[in-house]
Scaffold this active site. Sequence first.
Site, PDB file in Angstrom:
ATOM      1  N   SER A  16       0.828  -1.213   0.000  1.00 45.98           N
ATOM      2  CA  SER A  16       0.000   0.000   0.000  1.00 45.98           C
ATOM      3  C   SER A  16       0.863   1.265   0.000  1.00 45.98           C
ATOM      4  CB  SER A  16      -0.993   0.000   1.163  1.00 45.98           C
ATOM      5  OG  SER A  16      -0.337   0.182   2.389  1.00 45.98           O
ATOM      6  N   LEU A 100      18.892  -6.297   6.318  1.00 46.39           N
ATOM      7  CA  LEU A 100      19.883  -6.117   5.257  1.00 46.39           C
ATOM      8  C   LEU A 100      21.298  -6.212   5.816  1.00 46.39           C
ATOM      9  CD1 LEU A 100      17.982  -3.148   3.658  1.00 46.39           C
ATOM     10  CD2 LEU A 100      18.205  -5.448   2.686  1.00 46.39           C
ATOM     11  N   HIS A 116       8.953   3.056   8.842  1.00 48.18           N
ATOM     12  CA  HIS A 116       8.750   2.152   9.977  1.00 48.18           C
ATOM     13  C   HIS A 116       7.506   2.613  10.748  1.00 48.18           C
ATOM     14  CE1 HIS A 116       9.877  -0.775  12.981  1.00 48.18           C
ATOM     15  NE2 HIS A 116       9.623   0.132  13.909  1.00 48.18           N
ATOM     16  N   GLU A 150      22.416  -0.054  11.482  1.00 53.07           N
ATOM     17  CA  GLU A 150      21.646  -0.485  12.659  1.00 53.07           C
ATOM     18  C   GLU A 150      20.158  -0.516  12.312  1.00 53.07           C
ATOM     19  OE1 GLU A 150      21.286   0.654  17.401  1.00 53.07           O
ATOM     20  OE2 GLU A 150      22.515   1.880  16.077  1.00 53.07           O
ATOM     21  N   THR A 179      -2.625   5.106   7.213  1.00 52.87           N
ATOM     22  CA  THR A 179      -3.141   6.234   6.413  1.00 52.87           C
ATOM     23  C   THR A 179      -2.131   7.388   6.428  1.00 52.87           C
ATOM     24  OG1 THR A 179      -4.360   7.206   8.258  1.00 52.87           O
ATOM     25  CG2 THR A 179      -5.579   5.683   6.852  1.00 52.87           C
TER      26      THR A 179
HETATM   27  C1  GAR Z   1       3.850  -0.695   6.780  1.00 50.63           C
HETATM   28  O1  GAR Z   1       3.123  -0.416   7.943  1.00 50.63           O
HETATM   29  C2  GAR Z   1       5.322  -0.410   7.000  1.00 50.63           C
HETATM   30  O2  GAR Z   1       5.551   0.718   7.811  1.00 50.63           O
HETATM   31  C3  GAR Z   1       5.759  -1.660   7.689  1.00 50.63           C
HETATM   32  O3  GAR Z   1       5.101  -2.698   7.018  1.00 50.63           O
HETATM   33  C4  GAR Z   1       3.859  -2.196   6.492  1.00 50.63           C
HETATM   34  C5  GAR Z   1       3.832  -2.498   5.018  1.00 50.63           C
HETATM   35  O4  GAR Z   1       2.588  -2.188   4.467  1.00 50.63           O
HETATM   36  N1  GAR Z   1       7.177  -1.806   7.645  1.00 50.63           N
HETATM   37  C6  GAR Z   1       7.888  -2.367   8.608  1.00 50.63           C
HETATM   38  O5  GAR Z   1       7.395  -2.845   9.611  1.00 50.63           O
HETATM   39  C7  GAR Z   1       9.379  -2.379   8.356  1.00 50.63           C
HETATM   40  N2  GAR Z   1      10.094  -2.581   9.573  1.00 50.63           N
HETATM   41  P1  GAR Z   1       2.391  -2.056   2.896  1.00 50.63           P
HETATM   42  O6  GAR Z   1       3.008  -3.325   2.268  1.00 50.63           O
HETATM   43  O7  GAR Z   1       0.910  -2.037   2.707  1.00 50.63           O
HETATM   44  O8  GAR Z   1       3.085  -0.825   2.439  1.00 50.63           O
END
Ligand code: GAR
Length: 197
Positions: A16, A100, A116, A150, A179
């Site tokens: 998304s 990574l 994040h 990190e 959102t």
């Molecule tokens: C999002 O909430 C993103 O912030 C999180 O995964 C979701 C992906 O949603 N990322 C992490 O947790 C990375 N550490 P999406 O595939 O619908 O964009």
Amino acid sequence: MICMKNLVILISGGGSNMAAILKAAQTQRWVDTLGAQVAAVISNRPDAKGLELAKAQGVATAVVNHLSYPSRDAFDQALMDSIDTHNPVLVVLAGFMRILTPGFVSHYDGRLVNIHPSLLPAFTGLHTHQRALDAACKFAGATVHRVTAELDHGPILEQAVVPVLPDDDADDLAARVLTQEHLIYPRAIAKLLRGAV
Ligand code: GAR
């Protein structure tokens, strides 16, 4: 010939955030206004739903399946090979759920960004929403940041804050945060492309 700035987006799932970036690129005409385009979307999971979304928008897609490689280093090398065919100015981690290697991070030094779902530096890692609820946080949010070696650290580019409501469960909070992610990620990327950050 004008040299286009290429972006490569890495996903693992629903995509998304990737879709929000593609939409911003289209509605804000990044090709004309920023000289930039999303050149490719790459997933480590062949079944990532975001791949279909990207294809439907005419964006090149690729899969580099982490299960096909004997080590993290071998996977990251194959991923770099796939990314580098597009010579990107920015590599955008959008729900890319792999840790990574330092070699990968340094290869894209200054060109790697992540989103994040927490107000970093709080709640790095997984299960951020449940952990925010368990800590009785009154506010939660999301962070766009440059990637350093990190995990979930690195200079912060954008943040958005949302309230935590009394009856929230982790899914409610995740949806409210998401959102906001869709607003701040395209904005942070456009700023980077303008050289404003
Ligand atoms: C999002 O909430 C993103 O912030 C999180 O995964 C979701 C992906 O949603 N990322 C992490 O947790 C990375 N550490 P999406 O595939 O619908 O964009």
